[in-house]
Design a protein around this motif. Structure first.
Motif, PDB file in Angstrom:
ATOM      1  N   VAL A 165      11.293  34.608 -67.975  1.00 50.69           N
ATOM      2  CA  VAL A 165      10.193  35.017 -67.101  1.00 50.69           C
ATOM      3  C   VAL A 165      10.561  34.540 -65.703  1.00 50.69           C
ATOM      4  CG1 VAL A 165       7.742  34.796 -66.555  1.00 50.69           C
ATOM      5  CG2 VAL A 165       8.491  34.839 -68.930  1.00 50.69           C
ATOM      6  N   LEU A 166      10.698  35.458 -64.790  1.00 54.80           N
ATOM      7  CA  LEU A 166      11.112  35.120 -63.425  1.00 54.80           C
ATOM      8  C   LEU A 166      10.019  35.539 -62.461  1.00 54.80           C
ATOM      9  CD1 LEU A 166      14.592  35.631 -61.824  1.00 54.80           C
ATOM     10  CD2 LEU A 166      12.555  36.365 -60.600  1.00 54.80           C
ATOM     11  N   ASP A 167       9.609  34.609 -61.602  1.00 51.35           N
ATOM     12  CA  ASP A 167       8.626  34.886 -60.560  1.00 51.35           C
ATOM     13  C   ASP A 167       9.185  34.461 -59.214  1.00 51.35           C
ATOM     14  OD1 ASP A 167       5.910  35.789 -61.738  1.00 51.35           O
ATOM     15  OD2 ASP A 167       6.499  34.129 -63.042  1.00 51.35           O
ATOM     16  N   TYR A 168       8.988  35.330 -58.232  1.00 52.27           N
ATOM     17  CA  TYR A 168       9.414  35.003 -56.868  1.00 52.27           C
ATOM     18  C   TYR A 168       8.344  35.503 -55.908  1.00 52.27           C
ATOM     19  CZ  TYR A 168      11.892  35.022 -52.422  1.00 52.27           C
ATOM     20  OH  TYR A 168      12.241  34.809 -51.118  1.00 52.27           O
ATOM     21  N   ASN A 169       7.961  34.632 -54.980  1.00 54.48           N
ATOM     22  CA  ASN A 169       6.965  35.007 -53.975  1.00 54.48           C
ATOM     23  C   ASN A 169       7.437  34.517 -52.617  1.00 54.48           C
ATOM     24  OD1 ASN A 169       4.426  33.790 -52.318  1.00 54.48           O
ATOM     25  ND2 ASN A 169       3.900  35.737 -53.262  1.00 54.48           N
TER      26      ASN A 169
END
Length: 844
Positions: free
Chosen positions: A391-395
């Motif tokens: 699970v990859l999140d980037y903001n």
């Protein structure tokens, strides 16, 4: 011959007279009589009078004597140095303050001339951590060993009103030996007293002194007692291998199951730390547990391993993990094994293992991790649990970009998961949904999938999605004070679904997903505008802000809602908190809101005096055009029965009120748009001050039959604590399941009708009443600077998902004596109840 010198002013060792005293006091231990003392051995002397006796070869400092020497401060009414005996005798309010802050007082000090060794009468020692020693007589040898004859030790401070009264607890020993070089205190023939009354006798014990943070030795024992385990005692041994790593070994003997071994390794490095814990046992009586698949009777060896770690790559980047595995799902509960990765509710218990890489800056955030789930209840099936990796999140947020102004943000999410067997459940019917009948069906009554009657919780096979979104918004304030916020976003998703259609008993599973189209995508552009116009009014009793808010967002229709495997957006609660959500009211990424929608509301904020305030929000949402995403259910029917599935939504409201300091009232509700009946209610009231703390909570949620929730859920919680005396606090709490009363009535009516139809005898009406307790607890706690004492009782619903048939009732006891250790014990009062894989014949 006696020579007297009268001085009424302070003087230092730099003066001739004080230098002579300093020379005499240190000469015997530091240099010959002809050698002046070294510079670091000079002392500062302060006294009202110096008296020389040439015949006896003594010199005395008399009256408010204060001597500073080698970091120590010696104070007394009189200090006499005997040059022949090389002894220093201090009498009258004698007091030594060591360099580390330790304060030693006594009636009479008889010390060597370097203050290292000697005897002290009526000794009292107060260490920097407020621990205390006292003895009628003590001896210090080698400058580092104190021997307290008939010594007393305590970590409690004396009573201010009556210092002679015994402290809450103390250790009285025939001899207390404090060896500073070993940083250890030894107690011989010791007994522990509470308020002066002996409660426990210990022939010999030892422990670290106040300077020690880590030291090898035995820790406080652990006790347990359950039906399938018998009585057990564990004695942990802590092995301090180095300042940055250690091992704790805990053998626990259980009268029914034998020896349970536990070990924990901890290691701290320059940039982080990690730990590994392992447990294992070869059971002597496996028959104390249920047979598979409801229990672990078929296992002779049972065990677990857990590990945690966190490391800092640099100030912005960290990586870590938290993992746990066990031989069976009941092991942690059966053997009371600590597992920090367990997520637990009444009817959902699982161990979550994860590893992650995280990076942060002032404008960006990155997180990549994986998950593994191990269910811990009998009704869950491991094959239906997903493995999520990654699970990859980037903001990333840019404030005031030069070409647009406002705020520009970028969001990326990539999720990939797989499971061996599909997880789906049948939509239950009101008349057959009885919580009193536990079910262990792998498919919860939906043994053959039917699209019209089953909800798909998760697909078998592999499911992946990649999402990228860019959004912009900016505030404009016109001359009238109106706030205009334009918004624009563009989101794109790519799905890859590769369902498993061949395994695990269900040929119809192929109808869940269309295997001919495994990869597809969607795009969702959006533009919007929010309008706010705050009106401010000041009155004699407060300041008021009334702010009408209107928002409109235009999007095309959502596509492929019935083709996606909704894994992360199954939970949807429409309330005031997400009324004005820009991107989507769905909780995750798998679903996206489509169509044109207007959200309107009014916000009130008021401040009254110094502490009182109020905040209220009332609003509603309208589908203006296009297809309503919330009326088109997906494989799990997310959106239906949400209050957003009609063109005019339910009305949502929220209130936060504090009429006085420490008193808070909160509430939220959702009202049917036509009948104004309450669909959801969340309310709470809390009050707290230094004496009393109390809270009342109420929740009621109407049925959502298309989501599989066929009956209303309603509960009331009451919690409070009160300071009944200094350091003593009583606490109690109760959770009422108000809906169980209704369910009992429905079950009775069903059973009654069945008995009459079959010519049977009607059963007795259940004596339940409207206030059925889901859980209760009460306890008493004592806490002061040296002691924590806590006794509590708790009762909770039978966890029928894990096989329990009776409510659990537990008594817990905890006693912590500062610096000595902690003892805790818990006892299940219903050891004969079946649960957690335990056989009903496991007790004796």
């Amino acid at each position: 011959m006696v020579l007297g010198v009268r001085r009424m002013a302070r003087f230092a060792a730099a003066t001739a007279l004080a230098s002579s005293l300093a020379y005499i006091l240190v000469a015997a231990g530091t240099a010959s009589a002809q050698t002046p003392p070294a510079k670091q051995d000079r002392m500062v002397v302060d006294a009202r009078e110096l008296v020389y006796d040439n015949d006896k070869k003594t010199v005395a400092a008399v009256g408010d004597v204060q001597i500073l020497y080698q970091g120590r401060t010696i104070e007394a009414d009189r200090v006499v140095y005997d040059q022949a005996g090389k002894r220093v005798v201090a009498t009258g309010n004698a007091r030594i303050t060591e360099a580390n802050g330790t304060v030693i007082t006594g009636d009479r000090f008889n010390l060597t001339d370097d203050f290292r060794d000697g005897f002290i009468d009526s000794l009292r020692v107060v260490n920097p951590d407020k621990t205390r020693f006292s003895a009628p007589r003590a001896e210090r040898t080698d400058g580092e060993t104190f021997v307290f004859e008939k010594g007393i030790y305590t970590a409690c401070e004396p009573c201010k009103d009556n210092p002679e009264r015994p402290p809450l607890w103390q250790v009285r020993s025939a001899r207390i030996i404090h060896k500073k070089a070993e940083q250890t205190i030894y107690y011989e023939d010791a007994r522990i007293e509470f308020l002066g009354v002996p409660m426990a006798y210990i022939p010999y014990m030892s422990g670290p002194d106040s300077t020690v943070k880590r030291k090898s030795g035995f820790l406080a024992p652990k006790f347990l007692n359950t039906g399938p385990l018998g009585y057990g005692v564990g004695l942990p041994y802590f092995l301090n291998l180095a300042p940055n790593y250690d091992v704790t070994v805990t053998p626990t003997y259980l009268t029914r199951q034998g020896l349970l071994g536990q070990a924990e390794w901890r290691h701290r490095l320059v940039n982080g730390s990690y730990s590994i814990r392992g447990s294992g046992i070869f059971q002597q009586e496996p028959e104390a547990f249920l047979a598979s698949p409801l229990g672990p009777r078929d296992k002779d060896f049972r065990g677990s391993i857990e590990t945690n770690g966190r490391f800092f790559i640099n100030p912005r980047w960290t990586f870590g993990w938290s993992a746990a595995m066990s031989t069976d799902r009941w092991f942690y509960k059966n053997y009371r094994i600590r597992n920090e990765s367990i997520s637990s509710t009444t009817y959902l218990q699982e161990s979550i293992s994860t590893a992650y890489l995280n990076g942060q800056s002032s404008t960006a955030w990155f997180d990549m991790r994986g998950y593994y789930f191990q269910p811990l209840t009998s009704s869950d099936w491991q094959k239906q649990q997903p493995v999520v990796l990654p699970v990859l999140d980037y903001n990333k947020r840019l404030h005031k970009p030069s070409f647009l102004g406002g705020e520009l943000s970028f969001n990326v999410n990539i999720t990939n998961l797989s499971r061996d067997a599909a997880a789906f459940s049948e939509l239950p019917k009101q008349q057959t949904y009885l919580i009193t009948t536990p079910s262990y069906s792998l498919y919860d009554g939906c043994a053959v999938y039917q699209k019209s009657t089953c909800l798909v919780r998760g697909l078998a096979g592999n499911v992946a999605r990649a999402t990228a979104e860019v959004s912009w918004r900016r505030n404009f304030i016109d001359p009238l004070g109106q706030v205009w916020t334009p918004y624009a976003s563009l989101r794109a998703d790519i799905f890859s679904i590769n369902p498993n259609t061949t395994k695990y008993f269900n040929a119809n599973v192929a109808t869940i997903a269309d295997t001919s189209d495994e990869v597809f995508g969607r795009a969702m552009p959006a533009i919007g505008l929010m309008y706010r116009y705050p009106f401010v009014a000041k009155t004699s009793w407060g300041t008021h802000i009334i702010e009408p808010v209107a928002q409109i967002v235009a999007r095309p229709n959502e596509t492929n809602s019935l083709r996606i495997a909704n894994e992360d957006a199954q939970s949807l609660v429409f309330d005031a908190n997400n009324l004005f959500e820009w991107s989507s009211k769905f909780s995750g990424y798998d679903r996206v809101e489509g169509g044109s929608r207007a959200n309107v509301g009014a916000l009130y904020t008021g401040r009254f005096g110094k502490d009182a305030f109020a905040n209220l929000l009332l609003g509603q949402s309208y589908q203006l055009g296009g297809r309503n995403s919330f009326s088109a259910g997906d494989l799990v029917n997310t959106g239906l029965n949400s209050g957003l599935d009609t063109d005019t939504s339910d009305i949502v409201a929220r209130a936060q009120i504090s009429p006085a300091k420490g008193f808070f009232l909160t509430g939220a509700t959702r009202l049917n748009q036509t009948t104004y009946e309450m669909q959801r209610i969340d309310a709470a009231a809390t009050y707290s001050n230094s004496v009393i703390s109390t809270s009342v909570g109420y929740g009621r949620y109407e049925p959502q039959p298309e989501l599989g929730i066929v009956r209303r859920r309603e509960g009331l919680s009451l919690n409070g604590s009160v300071l009944v005396a200094q350091n003593w606090r009583l606490r109690a709490g109760v959770l009422f399941d108000l809906d169980k009363y209704k369910l009992d009535r429905e079950n009775f009516r069903t059973a009654y009708a069945s008995f009459l139809t079959n010519g049977g005898v009607a059963p007795a009406y259940p004596n339940t009443g409207p206030f059925q307790t889901a859980s209760t607890s009460f306890g008493i706690n004592y806490t002061d600077e040296c002691t924590v004492f806590d006794v509590s009782y708790s009762q909770s619903y039978a966890d029928r998902q894990s096989g329990a048939t009776k409510d659990s009732r537990t008594v817990m006891f905890r006693l912590e004596l500062r610096t000595l250790g902690e003892i805790s014990y818990s006892q299940n009062l219903d050891s004969s109840s079946v649960g957690d894989g335990v056989s009903s014949s496991s007790t004796r």
